[in-house]
Design a protein around this motif. Structure first.
Motif, PDB file in Angstrom:
ATOM      1  N   GLY A 190       0.800  -1.235   0.000  1.00 60.22           N
ATOM      2  CA  GLY A 190       0.000   0.000   0.000  1.00 60.22           C
ATOM      3  C   GLY A 190       0.821   1.267   0.000  1.00 60.22           C
ATOM      4  N   THR A 191       2.124   1.150  -0.104  1.00 61.79           N
ATOM      5  CA  THR A 191       3.086   2.261  -0.110  1.00 61.79           C
ATOM      6  C   THR A 191       3.088   3.067   1.200  1.00 61.79           C
ATOM      7  OG1 THR A 191       1.780   4.106  -1.043  1.00 61.79           O
ATOM      8  CG2 THR A 191       2.705   2.555  -2.629  1.00 61.79           C
ATOM      9  N   LEU A 192       2.563   2.465   2.265  1.00 63.27           N
ATOM     10  CA  LEU A 192       2.631   3.142   3.559  1.00 63.27           C
ATOM     11  C   LEU A 192       3.982   2.892   4.212  1.00 63.27           C
ATOM     12  CD1 LEU A 192      -0.871   2.259   5.053  1.00 63.27           C
ATOM     13  CD2 LEU A 192      -0.151   4.435   4.067  1.00 63.27           C
ATOM     14  N   ASP A 193       4.676   1.864   3.714  1.00 60.43           N
ATOM     15  CA  ASP A 193       5.999   1.516   4.224  1.00 60.43           C
ATOM     16  C   ASP A 193       6.855   1.156   2.998  1.00 60.43           C
ATOM     17  OD1 ASP A 193       8.060   0.915   5.935  1.00 60.43           O
ATOM     18  OD2 ASP A 193       7.011  -0.709   6.978  1.00 60.43           O
ATOM     19  N   TYR A 194       8.137   1.089   3.181  1.00 63.59           N
ATOM     20  CA  TYR A 194       9.001   0.787   2.039  1.00 63.59           C
ATOM     21  C   TYR A 194       9.836  -0.459   2.344  1.00 63.59           C
ATOM     22  CZ  TYR A 194      12.214   3.034   5.194  1.00 63.59           C
ATOM     23  OH  TYR A 194      12.930   3.334   6.315  1.00 63.59           O
ATOM     24  N   PRO A 195      10.215  -1.187   1.291  1.00 66.70           N
ATOM     25  CA  PRO A 195      11.015  -2.384   1.525  1.00 66.70           C
ATOM     26  C   PRO A 195      12.491  -2.049   1.762  1.00 66.70           C
ATOM     27  CG  PRO A 195      10.533  -2.157  -0.815  1.00 66.70           C
ATOM     28  CD  PRO A 195       9.874  -0.998  -0.125  1.00 66.70           C
ATOM     29  N   THR A 196      13.215  -2.996   2.339  1.00 67.81           N
ATOM     30  CA  THR A 196      14.659  -2.824   2.497  1.00 67.81           C
ATOM     31  C   THR A 196      15.358  -3.044   1.152  1.00 67.81           C
ATOM     32  OG1 THR A 196      14.420  -3.641   4.748  1.00 67.81           O
ATOM     33  CG2 THR A 196      16.668  -3.604   3.852  1.00 67.81           C
ATOM     34  N   SER A 197      14.865  -4.008   0.391  1.00 64.49           N
ATOM     35  CA  SER A 197      15.353  -4.179  -0.981  1.00 64.49           C
ATOM     36  C   SER A 197      14.239  -4.784  -1.823  1.00 64.49           C
ATOM     37  CB  SER A 197      16.592  -5.065  -1.005  1.00 64.49           C
ATOM     38  OG  SER A 197      16.247  -6.383  -0.645  1.00 64.49           O
ATOM     39  N   GLY A 198      14.431  -4.769  -3.118  1.00 64.93           N
ATOM     40  CA  GLY A 198      13.409  -5.285  -4.027  1.00 64.93           C
ATOM     41  C   GLY A 198      12.693  -4.161  -4.758  1.00 64.93           C
ATOM     42  N   GLU A 199      11.824  -4.558  -5.661  1.00 69.84           N
ATOM     43  CA  GLU A 199      11.132  -3.563  -6.492  1.00 69.84           C
ATOM     44  C   GLU A 199       9.638  -3.798  -6.514  1.00 69.84           C
ATOM     45  OE1 GLU A 199      12.988  -4.143 -10.253  1.00 69.84           O
ATOM     46  OE2 GLU A 199      14.839  -3.146  -9.622  1.00 69.84           O
ATOM     47  N   ILE A 200       8.911  -2.714  -6.625  1.00 76.12           N
ATOM     48  CA  ILE A 200       7.451  -2.802  -6.748  1.00 76.12           C
ATOM     49  C   ILE A 200       6.997  -2.017  -7.972  1.00 76.12           C
ATOM     50  CG2 ILE A 200       5.227  -2.343  -5.638  1.00 76.12           C
ATOM     51  CD1 ILE A 200       6.504  -2.648  -3.003  1.00 76.12           C
ATOM     52  N   TYR A 201       6.152  -2.643  -8.743  1.00 76.79           N
ATOM     53  CA  TYR A 201       5.598  -1.993  -9.930  1.00 76.79           C
ATOM     54  C   TYR A 201       4.094  -1.853  -9.770  1.00 76.79           C
ATOM     55  CZ  TYR A 201      10.063  -2.891 -12.176  1.00 76.79           C
ATOM     56  OH  TYR A 201      11.386  -2.905 -12.494  1.00 76.79           O
ATOM     57  N   PHE A 202       3.590  -0.641  -9.987  1.00 74.85           N
ATOM     58  CA  PHE A 202       2.148  -0.415 -10.022  1.00 74.85           C
ATOM     59  C   PHE A 202       1.775  -0.143 -11.462  1.00 74.85           C
ATOM     60  CE2 PHE A 202       1.811  -0.058  -5.476  1.00 74.85           C
ATOM     61  CZ  PHE A 202       0.483  -0.358  -5.245  1.00 74.85           C
ATOM     62  N   PHE A 203       0.881  -0.948 -12.007  1.00 70.95           N
ATOM     63  CA  PHE A 203       0.504  -0.802 -13.413  1.00 70.95           C
ATOM     64  C   PHE A 203       1.760  -0.671 -14.276  1.00 70.95           C
ATOM     65  CE2 PHE A 203      -3.136   0.864 -10.987  1.00 70.95           C
ATOM     66  CZ  PHE A 203      -4.074  -0.077 -11.373  1.00 70.95           C
ATOM     67  N   GLU A 204       2.694  -1.598 -14.022  1.00 71.66           N
ATOM     68  CA  GLU A 204       3.929  -1.715 -14.813  1.00 71.66           C
ATOM     69  C   GLU A 204       4.919  -0.571 -14.612  1.00 71.66           C
ATOM     70  OE1 GLU A 204       3.467  -4.051 -18.126  1.00 71.66           O
ATOM     71  OE2 GLU A 204       2.030  -4.946 -16.744  1.00 71.66           O
ATOM     72  N   LYS A 205       4.617   0.310 -13.698  1.00 73.50           N
ATOM     73  CA  LYS A 205       5.520   1.435 -13.467  1.00 73.50           C
ATOM     74  C   LYS A 205       6.199   1.285 -12.113  1.00 73.50           C
ATOM     75  CE  LYS A 205       5.547   6.145 -14.548  1.00 73.50           C
ATOM     76  NZ  LYS A 205       4.981   7.400 -14.266  1.00 73.50           N
ATOM     77  N   ASP A 241       8.787   4.859  -7.136  1.00 71.55           N
ATOM     78  CA  ASP A 241       9.963   5.672  -6.851  1.00 71.55           C
ATOM     79  C   ASP A 241       9.780   6.280  -5.460  1.00 71.55           C
ATOM     80  OD1 ASP A 241      11.909   7.562  -6.660  1.00 71.55           O
ATOM     81  OD2 ASP A 241      11.198   8.788  -8.342  1.00 71.55           O
ATOM     82  N   TYR A 242      10.526   5.733  -4.508  1.00 74.39           N
ATOM     83  CA  TYR A 242      10.331   6.161  -3.113  1.00 74.39           C
ATOM     84  C   TYR A 242      10.874   7.556  -2.827  1.00 74.39           C
ATOM     85  CZ  TYR A 242       8.615   1.544  -2.121  1.00 74.39           C
ATOM     86  OH  TYR A 242       7.854   0.406  -2.137  1.00 74.39           O
ATOM     87  N   SER A 243      11.622   8.094  -3.785  1.00 77.86           N
ATOM     88  CA  SER A 243      12.168   9.428  -3.538  1.00 77.86           C
ATOM     89  C   SER A 243      11.146  10.522  -3.865  1.00 77.86           C
ATOM     90  CB  SER A 243      13.445   9.637  -4.368  1.00 77.86           C
ATOM     91  OG  SER A 243      13.096   9.644  -5.741  1.00 77.86           O
ATOM     92  N   ASN A 244      10.058  10.113  -4.533  1.00 76.43           N
ATOM     93  CA  ASN A 244       9.053  11.105  -4.918  1.00 76.43           C
ATOM     94  C   ASN A 244       7.782  10.955  -4.070  1.00 76.43           C
ATOM     95  OD1 ASN A 244       7.264  12.814  -6.211  1.00 76.43           O
ATOM     96  ND2 ASN A 244       8.069  12.352  -8.245  1.00 76.43           N
ATOM     97  N   GLU A 245       7.792  11.587  -2.906  1.00 76.90           N
ATOM     98  CA  GLU A 245       6.701  11.452  -1.934  1.00 76.90           C
ATOM     99  C   GLU A 245       5.356  11.922  -2.512  1.00 76.90           C
ATOM    100  OE1 GLU A 245       4.735  10.258   1.223  1.00 76.90           O
ATOM    101  OE2 GLU A 245       6.893   9.904   1.042  1.00 76.90           O
ATOM    102  N   GLU A 246       5.414  12.960  -3.325  1.00 78.59           N
ATOM    103  CA  GLU A 246       4.185  13.509  -3.905  1.00 78.59           C
ATOM    104  C   GLU A 246       3.502  12.511  -4.841  1.00 78.59           C
ATOM    105  OE1 GLU A 246       3.499  17.634  -6.143  1.00 78.59           O
ATOM    106  OE2 GLU A 246       5.032  17.642  -4.570  1.00 78.59           O
ATOM    107  N   ARG A 247       4.347  11.863  -5.652  1.00 78.47           N
ATOM    108  CA  ARG A 247       3.816  10.859  -6.581  1.00 78.47           C
ATOM    109  C   ARG A 247       3.240   9.665  -5.831  1.00 78.47           C
ATOM    110  NH1 ARG A 247       7.096  10.638 -11.333  1.00 78.47           N
ATOM    111  NH2 ARG A 247       7.302   8.384 -11.322  1.00 78.47           N
ATOM    112  N   LEU A 248       3.941   9.270  -4.755  1.00 81.94           N
ATOM    113  CA  LEU A 248       3.462   8.154  -3.939  1.00 81.94           C
ATOM    114  C   LEU A 248       2.090   8.474  -3.363  1.00 81.94           C
ATOM    115  CD1 LEU A 248       6.393   6.853  -1.692  1.00 81.94           C
ATOM    116  CD2 LEU A 248       5.331   5.727  -3.647  1.00 81.94           C
ATOM    117  N   LEU A 249       1.966   9.671  -2.862  1.00 82.55           N
ATOM    118  CA  LEU A 249       0.719  10.126  -2.257  1.00 82.55           C
ATOM    119  C   LEU A 249      -0.415  10.110  -3.274  1.00 82.55           C
ATOM    120  CD1 LEU A 249      -0.258  11.327   0.491  1.00 82.55           C
ATOM    121  CD2 LEU A 249      -0.006  13.566  -0.552  1.00 82.55           C
TER     122      LEU A 249
END
Ligand SMILES: Nc1ncnc2c1ncn2[C@@H]1O[C@H](COP(=O)(O)OP(=O)(O)O)[C@@H](O)[C@H]1O
Ligand SMILES: [Mg+2]
Length: 230
Positions: free
Chosen positions: A57-72, A75-83
């Motif tokens: 749910g993007t409320l927390d972030y992983p220590t390693s690994g990748e997550i794709y939402f709708f193939e995208k 990017d944890y550095s972009n808080e606005e986009r996550l929100l």
């Protein structure tokens, strides 16, 4: 036509660090969630189910690994986009309903709309429609204390659905409910999935309810194990 992938987790790990050392709760989670999937995640207390759901749910972030939402890729550095992703696509339901006690049912349900600066009339129209769908018509002006546990959870579901998320994440949504209300909540999930096409990931201890989903995974030793023929 091939189903769309809503979210994909690739080799997700999560460690928590304490002064006395670290624990690796998730040790390599791979999961592909497709449109309209109904997924149950089961497993004993403390294995990391909530951690995993919060990461999805993007409320927390992983220590390693990748997550794709709708193939995208996320990017944890972009808080606005996550929100914005969270707001547009993800609805949350927890074991406790977290309704605002001073607000009426309708006020609680319209909250996401008001935060998103929808017009009040549009908010009300949407809320009445959702409450009708969840058999709560007539209770719009009640405050939560006048509702049963099952009804409160249904209000929380209406609130989670307000912005029409593509993915509904539910963390032990029936944990505090009697069997009858628990069944009703699951029936609602199935109806939402069928009618609105909402993808559902639910953590539960209730095996009966887990079996109503179309895929069941056991979280064990940091890994997800798909239970076949469940
Ligand atoms: N924010 C946190 N900081 C440190 N440890 C945590 C945190 N959240 C969870 N944990 C630890 O991670 C493990 C998994 O917790 P959790 O994901 O809540 O499990 P579950 O939902 O399966 O009961 C537990 O040992 C818990 O104490
Ligand atoms: Mg939990």
């Amino acid at each position: 036509m091939a189903k769309k992938t809503v979210v994909e987790l690739i080799n997700i790990t999560k460690k928590y660090f304490y002064p006395q050392g670290e624990i690796e709760v998730l040790r390599g989670i791979n999961l592909k969630v497709q449109e309209k999937d109904k997924i149950a995640i089961v497993g004993p207390s403390g294995v990391g189910k909530t951690t995993l759901l919060n990461i999805i749910g993007t409320l927390d972030y992983p220590t390693s690994g990748e997550i794709y939402f709708f193939e995208k890729k996320l990017d944890y550095s972009n808080e606005e986009r996550l929100l914005s992703l969270r707001k547009k696509n993800i609805g949350f339901i927890f074991q406790l309903h977290y309704l605002i006690p001073e607000f009426t049912v309708i006020e609680n349900v319209t909250l996401p709309g008001l935060i998103s600066q929808w017009e009040k009339d549009k908010c009300l129209e949407r809320a009445y429609k959702l409450l009708k769908k969840l058999n709560l018509s007539g209770k719009e002006n009640y405050k939560p204390f006048r509702l049963s546990g099952g009804e409160r959870q249904k209000v929380a579901i209406a609130r989670a659905l307000f912005l029409n998320p593509s993915l509904l994440l539910a963390d032990e949504p029936t944990g505090n409910l009697d069997q009858e209300s628990a069944k009703e909540v699951i029936e609602i999930f199935l109806k939402i999935n069928e009618e609105l096409g909402t993808t559902i990931i639910m953590v539960t201890h209730n095996w009966e309810l887990a079996k109503k989903m179309n895929k069941i995974f056991l979280l064990k030793n940091g890994f997800l194990i798909k239970l076949e023929n469940a």
